[in-house]
Scaffold this motif. Structure first.
Motif, mmCIF file in Angstrom:
data_model
loop_
_atom_site.group_PDB
_atom_site.id
_atom_site.type_symbol
_atom_site.label_atom_id
_atom_site.label_comp_id
_atom_site.label_asym_id
_atom_site.label_seq_id
_atom_site.Cartn_x
_atom_site.Cartn_y
_atom_site.Cartn_z
ATOM 1 N N ASP A 1 40.806 34.316 32.803
ATOM 2 C CA ASP A 1 41.420 33.114 33.349
ATOM 3 C C ASP A 1 41.035 32.886 34.800
ATOM 4 O O ASP A 1 40.895 31.749 35.233
ATOM 5 C CB ASP A 1 42.949 33.219 33.247
ATOM 6 C CG ASP A 1 43.426 33.247 31.809
ATOM 7 O OD1 ASP A 1 42.800 32.589 30.969
ATOM 8 O OD2 ASP A 1 44.411 33.952 31.534
ATOM 9 N N TRP A 2 40.862 33.984 35.557
ATOM 10 C CA TRP A 2 40.574 33.828 36.978
ATOM 11 C C TRP A 2 39.576 34.887 37.441
ATOM 12 O O TRP A 2 39.347 35.899 36.760
ATOM 13 C CB TRP A 2 41.845 33.906 37.817
ATOM 14 C CG TRP A 2 42.600 35.202 37.701
ATOM 15 C CD1 TRP A 2 43.563 35.525 36.779
ATOM 16 C CD2 TRP A 2 42.423 36.367 38.519
ATOM 17 N NE1 TRP A 2 44.010 36.814 36.977
ATOM 18 C CE2 TRP A 2 43.338 37.350 38.039
ATOM 19 C CE3 TRP A 2 41.622 36.679 39.607
ATOM 20 C CZ2 TRP A 2 43.441 38.613 38.615
ATOM 21 C CZ3 TRP A 2 41.715 37.936 40.190
ATOM 22 C CH2 TRP A 2 42.629 38.889 39.701
ATOM 23 N N GLY B 1 33.754 27.159 34.267
ATOM 24 C CA GLY B 1 34.332 28.501 34.357
ATOM 25 C C GLY B 1 33.484 29.506 33.598
ATOM 26 O O GLY B 1 33.775 29.840 32.441
ATOM 27 N N LYS C 1 37.828 26.103 42.153
ATOM 28 C CA LYS C 1 37.567 27.194 43.093
ATOM 29 C C LYS C 1 37.999 26.777 44.488
ATOM 30 O O LYS C 1 37.902 25.606 44.859
ATOM 31 C CB LYS C 1 36.072 27.546 43.143
ATOM 32 C CG LYS C 1 35.543 28.292 41.945
ATOM 33 C CD LYS C 1 34.122 28.793 42.188
ATOM 34 C CE LYS C 1 33.202 27.685 42.637
ATOM 35 N NZ LYS C 1 31.812 28.117 42.818
ATOM 36 N N GLY D 1 38.166 32.247 45.297
ATOM 37 C CA GLY D 1 38.869 32.470 44.045
ATOM 38 C C GLY D 1 38.652 31.323 43.084
ATOM 39 O O GLY D 1 38.506 30.172 43.500
ATOM 40 N N GLU E 1 36.938 39.920 37.880
ATOM 41 C CA GLU E 1 37.420 38.900 36.955
ATOM 42 C C GLU E 1 38.587 39.463 36.159
ATOM 43 O O GLU E 1 38.676 40.686 35.944
ATOM 44 C CB GLU E 1 36.302 38.425 36.035
ATOM 45 C CG GLU E 1 35.653 39.521 35.226
ATOM 46 C CD GLU E 1 34.351 39.070 34.563
ATOM 47 O OE1 GLU E 1 33.869 37.966 34.891
ATOM 48 O OE2 GLU E 1 33.819 39.837 33.735
ATOM 49 N N SER E 2 39.480 38.588 35.704
ATOM 50 C CA SER E 2 40.747 39.051 35.146
ATOM 51 C C SER E 2 40.604 39.796 33.826
ATOM 52 O O SER E 2 41.557 40.443 33.381
ATOM 53 C CB SER E 2 41.695 37.860 34.964
ATOM 54 O OG SER E 2 41.163 36.912 34.058
ATOM 55 N N TYR F 1 39.740 29.625 38.989
ATOM 56 C CA TYR F 1 40.658 29.616 37.844
ATOM 57 C C TYR F 1 40.134 28.640 36.802
ATOM 58 O O TYR F 1 39.604 27.575 37.142
ATOM 59 C CB TYR F 1 42.067 29.199 38.268
ATOM 60 C CG TYR F 1 43.000 29.002 37.088
ATOM 61 C CD1 TYR F 1 43.617 30.093 36.482
ATOM 62 C CD2 TYR F 1 43.218 27.732 36.558
ATOM 63 C CE1 TYR F 1 44.456 29.927 35.386
ATOM 64 C CE2 TYR F 1 44.064 27.550 35.465
ATOM 65 C CZ TYR F 1 44.671 28.647 34.877
ATOM 66 O OH TYR F 1 45.480 28.476 33.795
ATOM 67 N N GLN F 2 40.248 29.023 35.511
ATOM 68 C CA GLN F 2 39.892 28.111 34.434
ATOM 69 C C GLN F 2 40.999 28.099 33.387
ATOM 70 O O GLN F 2 41.692 29.101 33.170
ATOM 71 C CB GLN F 2 38.571 28.504 33.789
ATOM 72 C CG GLN F 2 38.555 29.879 33.128
ATOM 73 C CD GLN F 2 37.264 30.138 32.398
ATOM 74 O OE1 GLN F 2 36.753 29.274 31.679
ATOM 75 N NE2 GLN F 2 36.692 31.323 32.587
#
Length: 371
Positions: A289-290, A284, A241, A258, A313-314, A260-261
């Motif tokens: 994913d993000w 995560g 993050k 932001g 979230e994505s 990301y995993q």
């Protein structure tokens, strides 16, 4: 015997009796001098010296009462007890103990945080939410998971983690280096926690390899930049993050963050409507994913602050929230909040499978007495 002899004999008898009484009298010890509590200003307001020591102690906490109506912003179901379309109620009392003293190796600190909760007609009981020891920059004990706390959680919102940015609490070991000009850096190792989301998942390490993470931040008068990255030793995946905070004025500030995993897997079973969070990343905890979070705080008056937050979230879910923190009298804050969530992906499937819909609208009011 003449009168003179009688008087002399009586006087002698009185003197003898008085001496015998004095010999038998109880001697009361002088009272010990009282050592009154002294204020300790080395660590900020609220600290005092524990009598007879050079250790400074602070005791504080709060009593909180929450009431909510409408839809649960986390899963779309009704917030009422057992989904019977009534109020959700929760009362919490929290007490914190913070003891510090100076040593040749730096500041020695011990911190403990206890909670007692009563929720929807059930006594949840007491929990030890945090308890750790610090010496210099080293910390060992249980505390909020560093992936969330290092970047200062999210906004000033009651339900700020509908799009989740942290995993909960964990036994941990960490070291924080504090340099000059507002720079600091951290490395840590964590054990993980069972059932973080209430869905039955287990994030506790499976062998001697812990979950590991590292972070850095730079804080200035205008705001700051912070970042953290973690490695889940169970699923062997990463997450990270970044956060930017900006203070535009004394009355207005904002943040954006932001995450990301790697190798996201929703683990949703469409046949049962269940989400199995096993094999999910400990760091995560959002869906996809993000994910991204943004928020603002604006001082409306000297007693009222307006807070807003948006998160995405994505997998497609939006979470929006706004509240007003109003200080009725010093120490008593009343916070009405409204939440709206638009579900998509695994969240929408879970909500619909469990009696919810594709969105959720609800409200919460909080009364909190800080001391």
């Amino acid at each position: 015997m003449n009168i003179k002899s009688l008087l002399l004999g009586s006087a002698a008898a009185l003197i003898s009796a008085s001496g015998a009484y004095a010999a038998d009298a109880v001697v009361v010890a002088e009272p010990e001098p009282v050592e009154y509590v002294r204020v300790c200003d080395a660590y900020g307001a609220g600290f005092f010296y524990i009598p007879g020591t050079e250790t400074c102690l602070k005791i504080d906490g709060y009593v909180r009462y929450d009431a909510a109506v409408g839809d649960d912003p986390y899963d779309g179901t009704n917030v009422g007890a057992d989904d019977n379309e009534t109020w959700y109620k929760k009362t919490r009392a929290e007490i914190r103990f913070d003891a510090r003293s100076e040593t040749e190796l730096g500041t020695l600190r011990s911190y403990a945080e206890t909670r007692v909760e009563f929720e929807n007609g059930s006594d949840i009981g007491a929990t030890l939410s945090q308890a750790f020891i610090e010496l210099g920059g080293f910390r060992i004990g249980t505390a909020d998971e560093l992936f969330g706390s290092w970047t200062n959680y999210a906004g000033n919102i009651i339900n700020d983690d509908v799009i989740n940015y942290q995993s909960g609490e964990s036994n941990q070991v960490s070291y924080t280096f504090t340099g000059g000009n507002g720079f600091s850096a951290m490395i840590g190792a964590e054990q993980g926690q069972d059932d973080v989301t209430g869905l039955g998942g287990n994030y506790v390490i499976e062998d001697y390899m812990p979950h590991v993470l590292a972070g850095a931040k730079w804080e200035q008068n205008w705001g700051g930049i912070s970042g953290v990255a973690g490695y889940d030793s169970n699923v062997e995946e990463f997450a990270g993050k970044l956060r930017l905070d900006v203070k535009f004025s004394e009355t207005f500030s904002a943040f954006v963050m932001g995450g990301y995993q790697s190798d996201y897997d929703d683990n949703f079973d469409p046949d049962t409507g269940d989400v199995n969070p096993n094999n999910r990343n400990w760091f995560g905890t959002w869906e996809g994913d993000w994910a991204a979070w943004a928020g603002v705080t604006a001082a409306l008056t000297d007693k009222a602050n307006l807070n807003g937050q948006a998160a995405y979230e994505s997998e497609g879910t939006w979470a929006l929230a706004a509240n007003v923190e109003y200080t009725l009298v010093p120490g008593l804050v009343i916070t009405p909040e409204i939440n709206y969530t638009k579900f998509d992906g695994a969240r929408r499937a879970f909500s619909e499978a469990n009696g919810g819909g594709d969105d959720a609208l609800g409200g919460t009011i909080r009364f909190q007495r800080n001391f």
